[in-house]
Design a protein around this motif. Structure first.
Motif, PDB file in Angstrom:
ATOM      1  N   LEU A 122      -3.188  -2.789 -15.622  1.00 11.92           N
ATOM      2  CA  LEU A 122      -3.516  -2.670 -14.489  1.00 11.92           C
ATOM      3  C   LEU A 122      -2.354  -3.141 -13.510  1.00 11.92           C
ATOM      4  O   LEU A 122      -1.575  -3.980 -13.813  1.00 11.92           O
ATOM      5  CB  LEU A 122      -4.775  -3.423 -13.864  1.00 11.92           C
ATOM      6  CG  LEU A 122      -5.904  -2.909 -14.811  1.00 11.92           C
ATOM      7  CD1 LEU A 122      -7.248  -3.898 -14.432  1.00 11.92           C
ATOM      8  CD2 LEU A 122      -6.553  -1.463 -13.962  1.00 11.92           C
ATOM      9  N   ARG A 296      -5.911  -0.490 -18.286  1.00 11.65           N
ATOM     10  CA  ARG A 296      -6.536   0.509 -17.392  1.00 11.65           C
ATOM     11  C   ARG A 296      -7.721   1.085 -18.174  1.00 11.65           C
ATOM     12  O   ARG A 296      -7.681   2.454 -18.333  1.00 11.65           O
ATOM     13  CB  ARG A 296      -5.290   1.483 -17.076  1.00 11.65           C
ATOM     14  CG  ARG A 296      -4.507   0.918 -16.084  1.00 11.65           C
ATOM     15  CD  ARG A 296      -3.086   2.141 -16.070  1.00 11.65           C
ATOM     16  NE  ARG A 296      -2.066   1.326 -15.437  1.00 11.65           N
ATOM     17  CZ  ARG A 296      -1.408   1.502 -14.019  1.00 11.65           C
ATOM     18  NH1 ARG A 296      -1.989   2.461 -13.341  1.00 11.65           N
ATOM     19  NH2 ARG A 296      -0.539   0.755 -14.011  1.00 11.65           N
ATOM     20  N   PRO A 327     -12.552  -2.950 -15.296  1.00  6.56           N
ATOM     21  CA  PRO A 327     -11.274  -2.694 -14.815  1.00  6.56           C
ATOM     22  C   PRO A 327     -10.999  -2.744 -13.175  1.00  6.56           C
ATOM     23  O   PRO A 327     -10.058  -3.170 -12.955  1.00  6.56           O
ATOM     24  CB  PRO A 327     -10.872  -1.649 -15.761  1.00  6.56           C
ATOM     25  CG  PRO A 327     -11.762  -1.484 -16.986  1.00  6.56           C
ATOM     26  CD  PRO A 327     -13.152  -2.010 -16.182  1.00  6.56           C
ATOM     27  N   GLU A 328     -11.854  -1.828 -12.649  1.00  6.46           N
ATOM     28  CA  GLU A 328     -11.840  -1.601 -11.407  1.00  6.46           C
ATOM     29  C   GLU A 328     -11.934  -2.881 -10.507  1.00  6.46           C
ATOM     30  O   GLU A 328     -11.218  -3.060  -9.570  1.00  6.46           O
ATOM     31  CB  GLU A 328     -12.757  -0.488 -10.770  1.00  6.46           C
ATOM     32  CG  GLU A 328     -12.560   0.809 -11.469  1.00  6.46           C
ATOM     33  CD  GLU A 328     -13.105   1.128 -12.786  1.00  6.46           C
ATOM     34  OE1 GLU A 328     -13.637   0.136 -13.482  1.00  6.46           O
ATOM     35  OE2 GLU A 328     -12.942   2.307 -13.191  1.00  6.46           O
ATOM     36  N   LYS A 331      -8.649  -5.077 -10.892  1.00  8.50           N
ATOM     37  CA  LYS A 331      -7.688  -4.430 -10.087  1.00  8.50           C
ATOM     38  C   LYS A 331      -7.930  -4.753  -8.639  1.00  8.50           C
ATOM     39  O   LYS A 331      -6.845  -5.211  -8.029  1.00  8.50           O
ATOM     40  CB  LYS A 331      -7.864  -2.845 -10.168  1.00  8.50           C
ATOM     41  CG  LYS A 331      -6.750  -2.240  -9.418  1.00  8.50           C
ATOM     42  CD  LYS A 331      -6.878  -0.654  -9.813  1.00  8.50           C
ATOM     43  CE  LYS A 331      -5.747   0.087  -9.092  1.00  8.50           C
ATOM     44  NZ  LYS A 331      -6.720   0.540  -7.680  1.00  8.50           N
ATOM     45  N   GLU A 335      -5.603  -7.358  -6.563  1.00  8.75           N
ATOM     46  CA  GLU A 335      -5.033  -6.794  -5.270  1.00  8.75           C
ATOM     47  C   GLU A 335      -4.870  -7.886  -4.080  1.00  8.75           C
ATOM     48  O   GLU A 335      -4.045  -8.157  -3.566  1.00  8.75           O
ATOM     49  CB  GLU A 335      -5.471  -5.412  -4.900  1.00  8.75           C
ATOM     50  CG  GLU A 335      -4.682  -4.485  -5.715  1.00  8.75           C
ATOM     51  CD  GLU A 335      -5.366  -3.048  -5.564  1.00  8.75           C
ATOM     52  OE1 GLU A 335      -4.978  -1.966  -6.212  1.00  8.75           O
ATOM     53  OE2 GLU A 335      -6.522  -3.030  -4.701  1.00  8.75           O
TER      54      GLU A 335
END
Lengths: 345, 345
Positions: A122, A296, A327-328, A331, A335
């Motif tokens: 990711l 990912r 995974p999302e 991520k 961030e």
């Protein structure tokens, strides 16, 4: 109800299709919206399914492959040469968006190398990690531990990212609010351990998103002092395997003890099945799936000598991660983590 | 029968003189030629001995000191400032040739720093190591493991020296001919692990004096596949503490299990003391002494929260090392090892 599609490396693991296909059949029986892509040798899969009196099944799709990654194969060689292996195909299907996750009981190193190379990490993740849950003194709670062997050595920054990713796993998969995150060290005092562990501690405690609770020692892995334990892959692998070794040792000693004492011998026989179950739960490596996170895509690793129940558990673990969009969420956390805490050393 | 003189850090450990003096009294009762030098607070020692109805004893000599190293004190600060501590005094007596060994249940880091600085390493030894024995599946055999926490990270050369030293311990203390030596790794295959472990493996297998048997994983620590296990201090400490943690977890689960089942509840009560003993033997850190080896003197470390029996075991461990001249034998092995295998990387 949304449909769930998961690719299985049918040929992986010490016992291969015998275990993986039995698990697949039980899993689809239990979950009507589950669709499994069976990657492996066409003849073997067809014959094994026929032995289960299945010639066709609308939840099972055969994806023929011609090669198998050996359990002792060098990861780099498997990556280079086994392009038509069942393991590679299962990962490819995730990469192509045809499966939402893949599950394998095959060679860990090869799985890691292929998943890393094909699915990619990711954004912001330097290294994926192998994570699994271990039992604690509190029967209703477990603890996530990472890395369990995907990376031999990890710098401070990587340990920091593992802390973030482990926190997301505990939050998303177990629904824990503000999961407690700890670093595994050789002492609880701030002065103990290597420089990179101390630096990782600073980074984790500086990030307001992380509920960092400090260092813990090996004897506190199971005492429910934390929800996530972070360490490098070498240390995590040794700790996990040591758990397995101690559980076996205690089981043997207890068995011997129960057979030597007259009263115990009688009761031992009555209790044998329940005791066996107890010790199985103590063997986390073997009875839960482990996940490769930071990629990912979702990749779940079942133990090489997993039985069909353990492999089925790994399939359910993969489903849970798909449903919770792990995974999302990782991520997103990264961030935000990147903004709050620049990833430089 | 030669006289044996051992210096005790009476003030060390979580329970201090209460534990250490009880152990001392029992030890001298059992061994007529044992002479103990009791380093610590004069008033406390005199009063504690009086409580045991001892005003004078020809095997016990009080060595008054005024300071105590705290359990959480920084090693560097203890080394610099605690020159009249019971721990320092016990080590000084070894250095001055007035005691043949010393035993402490105090702060491990401080003991290591003081012993290293005052006694110095043997010629050719780069770093001393903390070594202890762990139980195995075979009741009559144990396995020596080093380093257990004296050194955070160890280069190949240091791991190689630990292999040599561990081999001498197993040979001299346990009387094993050609002890099997293994490196703890995250896999048994040659390709696994870090570069320094692979280099250490080459060095060990190149030395004909060492019966090097290869890599082992955490689950094989207890399976009697080897007599000596070599790893760096961080990994060794985590593995040892994890053993303690798993043993506690199994004990708790078993206890709960025995109290929940009707038959088991009855039998559990009858078996409770024997079960307790079984689990104590599973807790190596707590029930055996560990030794600092590679120094020009014998230093035995008892667990911080050791009881008097465990501290007494540590005194007997020190006696055994004196009788078997462990430092001299390590020196000899290293001299031979140095000739056979130049210590360069």
């Amino acid at each position: 109800m949304n449909s769930l599609t998961i690719a299985l490396d049918v040929m992986g693991g010490d016992k291969g299709p015998l275990v993986t296909l039995t698990a697949a059949i039980f899993a689809v029986k239990k979950v009507p919206n589950l669709h499994l892509l069976l990657c492996g040798d066409e003849k073997i899969i067809t014959e094994t399914l026929l032995a289960h009196q299945i010639s066709q099944h609308n939840q099972l799709t055969l994806i023929p492959t011609t090669e198998v990654v050996a359990m002792d194969e060098k990861p780099s060689s498997a990556l280079r040469t086994k392009r038509n292996s069942s393991m590679r195909k299962a990962i490819d299907l995730v990469e192509q968006g045809k499966a939402q996750a893949c599950v394998s009981a095959g060679n860990t190193g090869a799985l890691f190398a292929m998943a890393h190379c094909i699915l990619k990490t990711l954004p912001g993740v330097e290294r994926p990690a192998l994570i699994s849950s271990l039992p604690t003194h509190d029967e209703n709670k477990h603890v996530f531990m990472l890395d369990l062997g995907a990376n031999v050595f990890c710098e401070a920054n990587i340990l920091y990212q593992f802390g973030l990713m482990g926190s997301v796993m505990a939050e998303q998969v177990d629904g824990i609010t503000k999961p407690r995150v700890a670093l595994l060290n050789m002492g609880e005092e701030d002065i103990k351990g290597s420089d990179h562990i101390k630096l990782a501690a600073t980074k984790l405690s500086d990030n307001d998103q992380i509920n960092y609770v400090g260092f813990i020692e090996g004897n506190d892995i199971f005492t429910n002092k934390t929800d996530v334990i972070v360490c490098d892959g070498f240390v995590g692998n040794v700790a996990l395997k040591t758990c397995e070794g101690v559980a076996q040792l205690v089981y043997r000693k207890l068995h011997k003890f129960l057979s030597e004492h007259f009263f115990a011998r009688i009761i031992g026989k009555i209790l044998a099945p329940a005791l066996k179950k107890l010790f199985k739960s103590m063997n986390p490596d073997q009875y839960n799936g482990a996940s490769l996170i930071g990629l990912r895509g979702i990749v779940v690793k079942s133990h090489g000598n997993a039985g069909s129940k353990a492999f089925e558990a790994a399939i359910f673990e993969a489903m849970k991660e798909v449903e919770n969009q792990v995974p999302e969420k990782i991520k997103l956390a990264l961030e935000q983590g990147l903004i709050e805490q620049p990833l430089t050393e």
